[in-house]
Motif scaffolding. Structure first.
Motif, mmCIF file in Angstrom:
data_model
loop_
_atom_site.group_PDB
_atom_site.id
_atom_site.type_symbol
_atom_site.label_atom_id
_atom_site.label_comp_id
_atom_site.label_asym_id
_atom_site.label_seq_id
_atom_site.Cartn_x
_atom_site.Cartn_y
_atom_site.Cartn_z
ATOM 1 N N ASN A 1 -22.470 34.044 33.328
ATOM 2 C CA ASN A 1 -22.621 34.287 32.282
ATOM 3 C C ASN A 1 -23.541 33.404 31.624
ATOM 4 N N THR A 2 -24.429 32.929 31.996
ATOM 5 C CA THR A 2 -25.537 32.771 31.195
ATOM 6 C C THR A 2 -26.059 34.173 31.054
ATOM 7 N N THR B 1 -10.447 31.512 32.438
ATOM 8 C CA THR B 1 -11.723 32.298 32.263
ATOM 9 C C THR B 1 -12.501 32.387 30.759
ATOM 10 N N PHE C 1 -15.932 30.924 30.689
ATOM 11 C CA PHE C 1 -16.879 32.071 30.685
ATOM 12 C C PHE C 1 -16.781 33.224 29.877
ATOM 13 N N HIS D 1 -18.738 35.426 28.572
ATOM 14 C CA HIS D 1 -19.440 37.312 28.724
ATOM 15 C C HIS D 1 -19.097 37.543 29.455
ATOM 16 N N VAL D 2 -18.205 36.625 30.877
ATOM 17 C CA VAL D 2 -18.050 37.060 31.846
ATOM 18 C C VAL D 2 -16.547 37.966 31.840
ATOM 19 N N GLU D 3 -15.906 37.411 30.587
ATOM 20 C CA GLU D 3 -14.718 37.626 30.425
ATOM 21 C C GLU D 3 -14.740 39.533 29.232
#
Length: 421
Positions: free
Chosen positions: A142-143, A180, A183, A185-187
């Protein structure tokens, strides 16, 4: 010779190569009439992969197994393929993220999912470790994605294909929205990629699961019965001189199971507190709880026959997902079932946002926590236990608040309260 893919097209390990083929412009044929558990056990298949696992790709130069290796091969069939970047450092970063996806994302999703669907035995501590490790990996991802659209460079690479296929299993099987959403940015990354035309052609419509699979019951395999032994024909013994009779031994009595030893708690002196009466009072009190149930508890309480204990979970900083924390407490209460005759408990999950605190109050028969509970319920070691001093009004009032599910509790909201009775 065409490229022939053995393993079907319905799993994420197949998706990796098929999506790479779409971007590369390579034609891959699927092996006809492939049947898992049958086709991969044939001598012909075992020559291609001696351990019989899928997928396998047949090429003009020989077979290849292991899904990442197949995806790499397909990608390299096109010279200067942008899926492998445009520089040596791009290539290294792509390989880095492929390894990260395999070892940190894929492995921990599997460690969480597989026991729940019955592929391997379920162990609560192993699940907690898998979830913690997965959250750590997703946090790192995510970072990175907070300032990057793709894993490497400014376009889709093989690293994105493999990462998305591994995430696909999680999103579709076990990673619910409440998990989720931590997170974002992962999504964003996942939904962007699965809706790209070349991904969509292979994956179809992707939907996120709305529930974590329930734990499958694990039954012991039935032991085959031993074949009946042929009866021996007894020969008539020769007559012997009569011997003095000896008392006959009743074999059935000898083989009869011995009665179970009594629980040590059953051998304690009788108590004036009848635990079932307190449990009924607790369950039936719907109004004026303080005046009826709490007062009734202290009227019944026998400090010589019972003891009260506070418990505090040792690893509250790990309680970052609400449903996982609730499942953890629920599992603990299930495993405490062996003490139902001798105990009453309240467990509170505290906090409006993570990390959530888990605290409890337990009433046990006797002056100590029963040894058989510590021996049989591994969760006991995960808590700090402190005996309640009922002569201390502050401790006594804290016990009242826990029995009553008082909110706020110690200045914080209650996420949930569970009762063992």
């Amino acid at each position: 010779m065409a490229l022939v893919f053995h393993g079907g097209n319905g799993n994420k390990n197949a998706f990796k190569s098929l999506i790479a083929a779409e971007y590369t412009g390579v034609q891959i044929e699927l092996a006809k009439n492939f049947e898992m558990g049958v086709s991969n056990k044939t001598p012909e298949f075992l020559k291609m992969n001696p351990i019989g696992k899928i997928p396998v790709l047949e090429t003009p130069d020989g077979p290849i197994f292991e899904s990442n290796a197949i995806a790499r091969y397909v990608t390299r069939l096109k010279e200067n393929n942008p899926l492998y970047g445009s520089s040596l450092i791009d290539f290294a970063h792509i390989e880095q993220w492929i390894d990260f996806s395999s070892m940190e994302i894929d492995v921990n999703i599997a460690r969480w999912l597989y026991p729940r669907v019955g592929y391997i035995p379920y162990l609560a501590p192993a699940e907690e470790l898998a979830i913690t490790s997965l959250k750590r990996a997703l946090g790192a991802l995510n970072t990175h994605l907070a300032s990057n659209t793709y894993l490497v460079g400014h376009s889709i690479t093989l690293a994105d294909i493999i990462m998305t296929c591994n995430l696909y299993v999680g999103f579709s099987r076990i990673l619910v929205k409440s998990f989720t959403s931590e997170f974002p940015h992962v999504e964003r990354y996942f939904w962007t990629l699965v809706n790209q035309p070349n991904f969509h052609k292979v994956l179809g419509e992707v939907k996120q699961t709305d529930s974590v699979p329930a734990i499958s019951s694990q039954k012991k395999p039935v032991q085959p019965k031993e074949p009946a032994k042929p009866q021996e024909v007894k020969k008539e013994p020769k007559q012997q001189p009569a011997k003095p009779k000896t008392p006959e031994v009743n074999e059935e009595e000898e083989d009869a199971p011995k009665p179970k030893p009594k629980n040590p708690l059953d051998l304690l002196p009788p108590s004036k507190m009848i635990l079932d009466e307190w449990k009924r009072l607790y369950s039936n009190t719907k109004t004026n709880f303080r005046e009826v149930a709490i007062k009734g508890f202290w009227d019944m309480y026998d400090p010589e026959g019972y003891s009260l204990w506070f418990c505090d979970y040792k690893y509250n900083d790990e309680n970052t997902v609400s449903f996982v924390t609730l499942n953890k407490v629920g599992g603990f209460l299930q495993r405490m079932d062996l003490a139902r005759k001798y105990a009453f408990g309240k467990m509170l999950v505290i906090g409006s946002e993570p990390p959530f605190k888990v605290k409890g109050l337990w009433l046990f028969r006797g002056q100590e926590i029963p040894k058989f509970v510590f021996d049989e319920v591994y969760d006991m070691e995960l808590y700090d236990w402190v005996k309640v001093d009922i002569s201390d009004e502050i401790q006594k009032e804290r016990a009242n608040a826990m029995i009553e599910d008082q909110e706020p509790f110690e200045g914080e909201a209650l996420l949930d309260a569970k009762c063992f009775k």
